[in-house]
Write a protein that holds these residues in place. Structure first.
Motif, PDB file in Angstrom:
ATOM      1  N   ARG A  23       0.836  -1.200   0.000  1.00 31.26           N
ATOM      2  CA  ARG A  23       0.000   0.000   0.000  1.00 31.26           C
ATOM      3  C   ARG A  23       0.872   1.251   0.000  1.00 31.26           C
ATOM      4  NH1 ARG A  23      -2.419  -0.416   4.696  1.00 31.26           N
ATOM      5  NH2 ARG A  23      -3.635  -2.174   3.956  1.00 31.26           N
ATOM      6  N   ALA A  24       1.951   1.237   0.782  1.00 35.19           N
ATOM      7  CA  ALA A  24       2.846   2.404   0.824  1.00 35.19           C
ATOM      8  C   ALA A  24       3.504   2.625  -0.536  1.00 35.19           C
ATOM      9  CB  ALA A  24       3.907   2.207   1.908  1.00 35.19           C
ATOM     10  N   VAL A  25       3.903   1.547  -1.194  1.00 31.22           N
ATOM     11  CA  VAL A  25       4.524   1.680  -2.513  1.00 31.22           C
ATOM     12  C   VAL A  25       3.509   2.207  -3.516  1.00 31.22           C
ATOM     13  CG1 VAL A  25       5.504   0.355  -4.430  1.00 31.22           C
ATOM     14  CG2 VAL A  25       6.297  -0.055  -2.119  1.00 31.22           C
ATOM     15  N   ARG A  26       2.286   1.654  -3.481  1.00 27.01           N
ATOM     16  CA  ARG A  26       1.248   2.092  -4.410  1.00 27.01           C
ATOM     17  C   ARG A  26       0.924   3.572  -4.211  1.00 27.01           C
ATOM     18  NH1 ARG A  26      -3.896   2.653  -3.421  1.00 27.01           N
ATOM     19  NH2 ARG A  26      -3.926   1.211  -1.667  1.00 27.01           N
ATOM     20  N   CYS A  27       0.801   4.001  -2.954  1.00 28.31           N
ATOM     21  CA  CYS A  27       0.447   5.392  -2.681  1.00 28.31           C
ATOM     22  C   CYS A  27       1.551   6.363  -3.081  1.00 28.31           C
ATOM     23  CB  CYS A  27       0.097   5.553  -1.204  1.00 28.31           C
ATOM     24  SG  CYS A  27      -1.444   4.724  -0.757  1.00 28.31           S
ATOM     25  N   SER A  28       2.795   6.005  -2.816  1.00 34.13           N
ATOM     26  CA  SER A  28       3.889   6.902  -3.215  1.00 34.13           C
ATOM     27  C   SER A  28       4.029   6.943  -4.732  1.00 34.13           C
ATOM     28  CB  SER A  28       5.200   6.494  -2.551  1.00 34.13           C
ATOM     29  OG  SER A  28       5.580   5.212  -2.980  1.00 34.13           O
ATOM     30  N   HIS A  29       3.753   5.803  -5.403  1.00 36.52           N
ATOM     31  CA  HIS A  29       3.793   5.786  -6.868  1.00 36.52           C
ATOM     32  C   HIS A  29       2.684   6.681  -7.432  1.00 36.52           C
ATOM     33  CE1 HIS A  29       4.181   4.352 -10.961  1.00 36.52           C
ATOM     34  NE2 HIS A  29       2.915   3.983 -10.949  1.00 36.52           N
ATOM     35  N   GLN A  30       1.478   6.563  -6.854  1.00 41.21           N
ATOM     36  CA  GLN A  30       0.361   7.386  -7.318  1.00 41.21           C
ATOM     37  C   GLN A  30       0.627   8.866  -7.092  1.00 41.21           C
ATOM     38  OE1 GLN A  30      -3.203   4.198  -6.532  1.00 41.21           O
ATOM     39  NE2 GLN A  30      -3.137   5.963  -5.259  1.00 41.21           N
ATOM     40  N   ALA A  31       1.280   9.215  -5.987  1.00 38.84           N
ATOM     41  CA  ALA A  31       1.589  10.621  -5.727  1.00 38.84           C
ATOM     42  C   ALA A  31       2.479  11.180  -6.828  1.00 38.84           C
ATOM     43  CB  ALA A  31       2.261  10.781  -4.368  1.00 38.84           C
ATOM     44  N   GLY A  32       3.407  10.363  -7.328  1.00 38.80           N
ATOM     45  CA  GLY A  32       4.253  10.802  -8.431  1.00 38.80           C
ATOM     46  C   GLY A  32       3.501  10.854  -9.745  1.00 38.80           C
ATOM     47  N   VAL A  33       2.586   9.898  -9.961  1.00 42.51           N
ATOM     48  CA  VAL A  33       1.835   9.861 -11.210  1.00 42.51           C
ATOM     49  C   VAL A  33       0.884  11.060 -11.297  1.00 42.51           C
ATOM     50  CG1 VAL A  33       0.040   8.583 -12.470  1.00 42.51           C
ATOM     51  CG2 VAL A  33       1.997   7.369 -11.519  1.00 42.51           C
ATOM     52  N   TYR A  34       0.178  11.335 -10.205  1.00 35.75           N
ATOM     53  CA  TYR A  34      -0.822  12.403 -10.239  1.00 35.75           C
ATOM     54  C   TYR A  34      -0.203  13.794 -10.103  1.00 35.75           C
ATOM     55  CZ  TYR A  34      -4.225   8.670  -9.931  1.00 35.75           C
ATOM     56  OH  TYR A  34      -4.969   7.552 -10.182  1.00 35.75           O
ATOM     57  N   GLY A  35       1.005  13.879  -9.560  1.00 37.93           N
ATOM     58  CA  GLY A  35       1.726  15.147  -9.504  1.00 37.93           C
ATOM     59  C   GLY A  35       0.978  16.234  -8.757  1.00 37.93           C
ATOM     60  N   ALA A  36       0.704  17.350  -9.431  1.00 37.31           N
ATOM     61  CA  ALA A  36       0.071  18.511  -8.795  1.00 37.31           C
ATOM     62  C   ALA A  36      -1.372  18.228  -8.410  1.00 37.31           C
ATOM     63  CB  ALA A  36       0.131  19.713  -9.730  1.00 37.31           C
ATOM     64  N   ALA A  37      -2.031  17.299  -9.088  1.00 38.30           N
ATOM     65  CA  ALA A  37      -3.421  16.981  -8.753  1.00 38.30           C
ATOM     66  C   ALA A  37      -3.526  16.359  -7.373  1.00 38.30           C
ATOM     67  CB  ALA A  37      -4.012  16.033  -9.792  1.00 38.30           C
ATOM     68  N   ALA A  38      -2.441  15.741  -6.899  1.00 37.14           N
ATOM     69  CA  ALA A  38      -2.439  15.121  -5.579  1.00 37.14           C
ATOM     70  C   ALA A  38      -2.235  16.152  -4.482  1.00 37.14           C
ATOM     71  CB  ALA A  38      -1.352  14.059  -5.498  1.00 37.14           C
ATOM     72  N   GLY A  39      -1.881  17.354  -4.817  1.00 37.89           N
ATOM     73  CA  GLY A  39      -1.631  18.391  -3.802  1.00 37.89           C
ATOM     74  C   GLY A  39      -0.292  18.161  -3.126  1.00 37.89           C
ATOM     75  N   ASP A  40      -0.265  18.317  -1.801  1.00 36.53           N
ATOM     76  CA  ASP A  40       0.962  18.096  -1.039  1.00 36.53           C
ATOM     77  C   ASP A  40       1.275  16.607  -1.065  1.00 36.53           C
ATOM     78  OD1 ASP A  40       3.123  18.328   0.661  1.00 36.53           O
ATOM     79  OD2 ASP A  40       1.877  18.260   2.473  1.00 36.53           O
ATOM     80  N   ARG A  41       2.427  16.271  -1.584  1.00 34.51           N
ATOM     81  CA  ARG A  41       2.785  14.859  -1.774  1.00 34.51           C
ATOM     82  C   ARG A  41       2.782  14.087  -0.454  1.00 34.51           C
ATOM     83  NH1 ARG A  41       6.100  11.969  -5.816  1.00 34.51           N
ATOM     84  NH2 ARG A  41       6.901  10.118  -4.776  1.00 34.51           N
ATOM     85  N   ASN A  42       3.367  14.649   0.592  1.00 37.71           N
ATOM     86  CA  ASN A  42       3.434  13.953   1.877  1.00 37.71           C
ATOM     87  C   ASN A  42       2.049  13.744   2.478  1.00 37.71           C
ATOM     88  OD1 ASN A  42       6.234  13.820   1.774  1.00 37.71           O
ATOM     89  ND2 ASN A  42       6.465  15.803   2.794  1.00 37.71           N
TER      90      ASN A  42
END
Length: 144
Positions: A116-135
């Motif tokens: 889950r942690a890997v998937r979420c960090s990967h998605q944060a990179g994929v979505y970029g600015a749409a994800a808002g604050d990455r952390n």
């Protein structure tokens, strides 16, 4: 002061020019493939021939083609589709971002906390600015 520095410099360089050549000399060895000299009174060992010389020993031939049996074929069961959690709503932007499918490494392909942690960090990179604050995105996605 400058004269004293020059004398000190020359005193340091003087031994390098006055000392004789190194006292250790290479030994003459009859075998060019070894760096060790044979003990006195013994014969030097014979070296092995290199590849391509006339004394080359060839490997044993392969078995005849008619005697070769290929391994039996196996049926491979495909992985079941990954269970994709529902879309994650980013609190900062209010935008719903879908979770990407990913096969887990747990029993039966289930998603572990590390997956889950890997998937979420990967998605944060994929979505970029749409994800808002990455952390904040990764933390909220993991705790979803």
């Amino acid at each position: 002061m400058l004269m004293a520095q020059r004398l000190a410099f020359l005193a340091l360089l003087l031994p390098t020019f006055i000392l004789p050549a190194p006292l250790a000399h290479a030994q003459t060895v009859s075998d060019p493939y070894t760096i060790m000299a044979p003990e006195p009174g013994t014969q030097p060992p014979k070296h092995k021939t290199r590849r391509g010389s006339s004394n080359t020993v060839y490997p044993t031939p392969l078995p005849a083609p008619e005697k070769f049996n290929p391994p039996p074929s196996r049926t491979v069961t495909p992985l079941r589709p990954a269970n994709v959690p529902p879309a994650y709503v980013v609190p900062q932007t209010g935008q719903a971002l879908p979770n990407l499918p990913m096969y887990g490494s747990g029993p039966g392909g289930s998603e572990t906390s590390q997956d889950r942690a890997v998937r979420c960090s990967h998605q944060a990179g994929v979505y970029g600015a749409a994800a808002g604050d990455r952390n904040a995105y990764v933390g909220g996605c993991i705790n979803q």
